[in-house]
Scaffold this active site. Sequence first.
Site, PDB file in Angstrom:
ATOM      1  CG  ASP A 277      -1.735  -1.181   1.443  1.00  0.00           C
ATOM      2  OD1 ASP A 277      -1.554  -2.154   0.700  1.00  0.00           O
ATOM      3  OD2 ASP A 277      -2.563  -1.180   2.360  1.00  0.00           O
TER       4      ASP A 277
ATOM      5  CD1 TRP B 195       2.382  -7.612   3.386  1.00  0.00           C
ATOM      6  CD2 TRP B 195       2.205  -9.256   4.889  1.00  0.00           C
ATOM      7  NE1 TRP B 195       1.770  -7.089   4.496  1.00  0.00           N
ATOM      8  CE2 TRP B 195       1.643  -8.085   5.441  1.00  0.00           C
ATOM      9  CE3 TRP B 195       2.209 -10.420   5.660  1.00  0.00           C
ATOM     10  CZ2 TRP B 195       1.093  -8.035   6.711  1.00  0.00           C
ATOM     11  CZ3 TRP B 195       1.661 -10.370   6.935  1.00  0.00           C
ATOM     12  CH2 TRP B 195       1.103  -9.202   7.444  1.00  0.00           C
TER      13      TRP B 195
ATOM     14  CG  ASP C  13      -9.917  -8.191   3.408  1.00  0.00           C
ATOM     15  OD1 ASP C  13      -9.051  -8.615   2.635  1.00  0.00           O
ATOM     16  OD2 ASP C  13      -9.944  -8.469   4.613  1.00  0.00           O
TER      17      ASP C  13
END
Length: 687
Positions: free
Chosen positions: A147, A171, A358
Amino acid sequence: MASSGWHEPSNPAPSPYAPLLGDDDQRSGAKAKCRRPTKFILLLVAGLLAVGLLVALVDRDGYAKKMSSSMPNDEATSTSSGLQSTPRPPEKVRPAVARGVAEGVSAKSNGPFLFAGEGTPFSWTNQMLAWQRTAFHFQPRMNWMNDPNGPLLYKGWYHLFYQYNPDGAVWGNIVWGHAVSTDLIHWRHLPIAMVADQWYDQNGVWTGSATILPDGQLVMLYTGSTNATVQVQNLAYPADPSDPLLIEWVKYPGNPVLVPPPGIHFKDFRDPTTAWYTSEGKWRITIGSKVNKTGISLVYDTVDFKSYELLDGVLHGVPGTGMWECVDFYPVSRTDENGLDTSDDGSAVKHVVKASLDDDRNDYYALGTYDGVRGKWIPDDPTLDVGIGLRYDYGNFYASKTFYDQEKRRRVLWGWITETDSEAADIAKGWASLQAIPRTVLYDKKTGTNLLQWPVEEVEKLRLNGKSFDGVEVKPGSVIPLDVGSAAQLDVVAEFEIDKEAKEMVNGTDAEYVCSTSGGAAERGALGPFGLLVLADNDQSEQTPVYFYIAKGTDGNFKTFFCSDLSRSSKATDVRKGVYGSTVPVLEGEKLSMRILVDHSIVESFGQGGRTCITSRVYPTNSVYENAQLFLFNNATDAKVKASIRAWHMNSANIYPSNDSMNKFNFVVLKSCSAIFIVAILYGFFF
C-alpha cells in the site's frame, strides 16, 4: 480495554538498538623485522591504493548521478534497479494460506494462485526476470512493497511512504519505506521512515495518512498491529518540521490514540484517512471496518489528534461488501477543472467515498452528498454504491490513496499494483509489486456520473521520439503492424471511428456482453473487438490486446466496452491470465479514444479520457526487449474502423538509491580497502 484484546506489557521488550560490544582483545607485541626496500614500496603502494579508493567513495554519489544521466536508458534503469545476475532459488513449499490473512489484513500474496495454469512453475530465465523490472514506474530496488501511505507535498517535495518488507520479496516484516520527488516521476529513496519497534506496532507499521494543518504542522496517523495482533491507530510527526525531506519521525508517547470500539472485531479496524476540518472547528477522520458482512466507515472527531470522539452511526455502510480497507474520502468540484483540498465543501462540490474491498481485492468508489453536521454521506445512485458499482480500475489496482497537491491545485491518486505471477518467481527476481503512475482525479462534468483519471502531466516529460499514423483504415479481421521499433516503453494515444453504416445495419440482441466472461479479443462480433496489441511478438503468439467492443441491444441502444485481454499475454504457466474491463460512457458525437502506458511488465489503459481504466500485469517470455512490437487490429465481422495513432518511446525515470544504501555500500568497500592494506602489511611481515 481488556475486551478488545490489547494491553501494554508490564515489562517492555529491551530496546532493539543495543550498543555493540567493545573489542578488548589484546594484541601481542611482535618485534619489527628488517624489511627490504621492495617491501616498503609494496606497503606504500597498498596504502596509496586504499587512500585512492576512499577518495573515490567521497564523490561516489555525485558521480553516480552524472553517470545515470549520461547512460543509455536501458543501462541506467538496470543500474538503478539493483538487478541480480542470477535468480534466487525458487521457494520450495507453497504457503497453505495467503500471507496476511492470519494477521487480519488482505491476502498479500498469490496464495492459492501460487502456480496458475498447469499448476507447475515456469522455467524463467535471467533475461526474462530482469526484463520485468519497470523503467518509469515507482518501485524499490529490491524486496516487497504494498500500500501507498501518507502521500503529500511538503516544502517543495512530493513524499511517498509505502508498506515495505526490507527482509525479502514476500509480505512479512512491514515497515514504512520512503521516497521523495520534485515531479512525481524521478525519485530518490530515503532511509526507512518508521519501523515496528513499539508494543503497539510490534507486528507491523501498517497503512496511514498525512494531514497538513493550517499552520504548516504535519501529523501522520497509521495503523499498528500490536504485540497481541490488535489493530490500533497511532500518531507520528516529524522530528524536525523544518526538514523538507522528513527523514526522522517521532511516535507519540501516548500511542495508541484509538483502539477498536465495542462491537468491532480487533482485526477489523484499520487505515485512517487524511483528516478534514469541520464547521464546528474540529478535525474529522474515518476508518474502515465491518459488522458481519456490512462494510462500514467509522467517523471520529478530534481537536488535537491525541484524543477522539466516536460519532454515532457511520459515515456510510453497504451490506454484503465485507471489510472496507484503505477508505478514502474527498471532495471534487462540479464546475472547476482543479482539485480540492480535503476540507473543501459547498453547493458546487460532490464527495467521493472509496473503499478497497478485502473480499474481492478491488477499489470501488461512488459519488454522493456529504452532510457535515450529521457526519453522513449519501450516494447519488444507490445502484452505483461503494462496492457494488464503479471501480477506479478494472484490472490490477488496489489499496489506493489520494492527496491534494496544493501547488498545482490537483488531487493525485496513488495505487498499488500487485504481482500475478508466483511467489517463487518473485523470490527469484528479488522484488514484488510496484506503484501505478500517479493519476489526477476530476469529476466528469459531461456525464455527471463518474470520475476522470489521467496520468499526471509530468509523465509526458519522458516522451522521446514519436510517430504518427493518421487515418489508417482497418478492415474486418485484419492486423496491421505499426513500425515504432521496440515497443517495450511506450505512451500511445489512439482514436477510432467505426463505420456508421455497419452500426445502423447490425441487429440488436438480448445477450449481455461482459469483458471478464467473454472470449477476449478472439471473440468476434459485428462491431468489435478493435484496438491495439501491445507487448506482442512478430507472430502474435504473445500479445496483450486493449480494445473496444460495441454491443447493440434489442432496444436499439449501444453499449461500449473497454477491455484488456491477458489470456495470451505470456507463455508462462505460473501467472494469472484473464480478461478485464467494463462499460465506458460514450456521448453523442464523441470518437472512441484510448491511452496506453506500456512499461515492460505493466500496461495501464485509459478509455474515453479516463472514464474507465484498466491496469494489467503481464509477464511476456518472448515479446521482450527488441521483440516487443505494436499492432493495430480489428476483429469485428462487419465494421471497418479508421484509426489515428500517436506513439512515443518513453525514457527511463531516474530512481536513485537512498543515502543509507550508499553508506552500506561505502562500508563494504571500506572493509575491502582495509583488507587490502592488512594483507599488504602481513605480506611485508612474513615475506
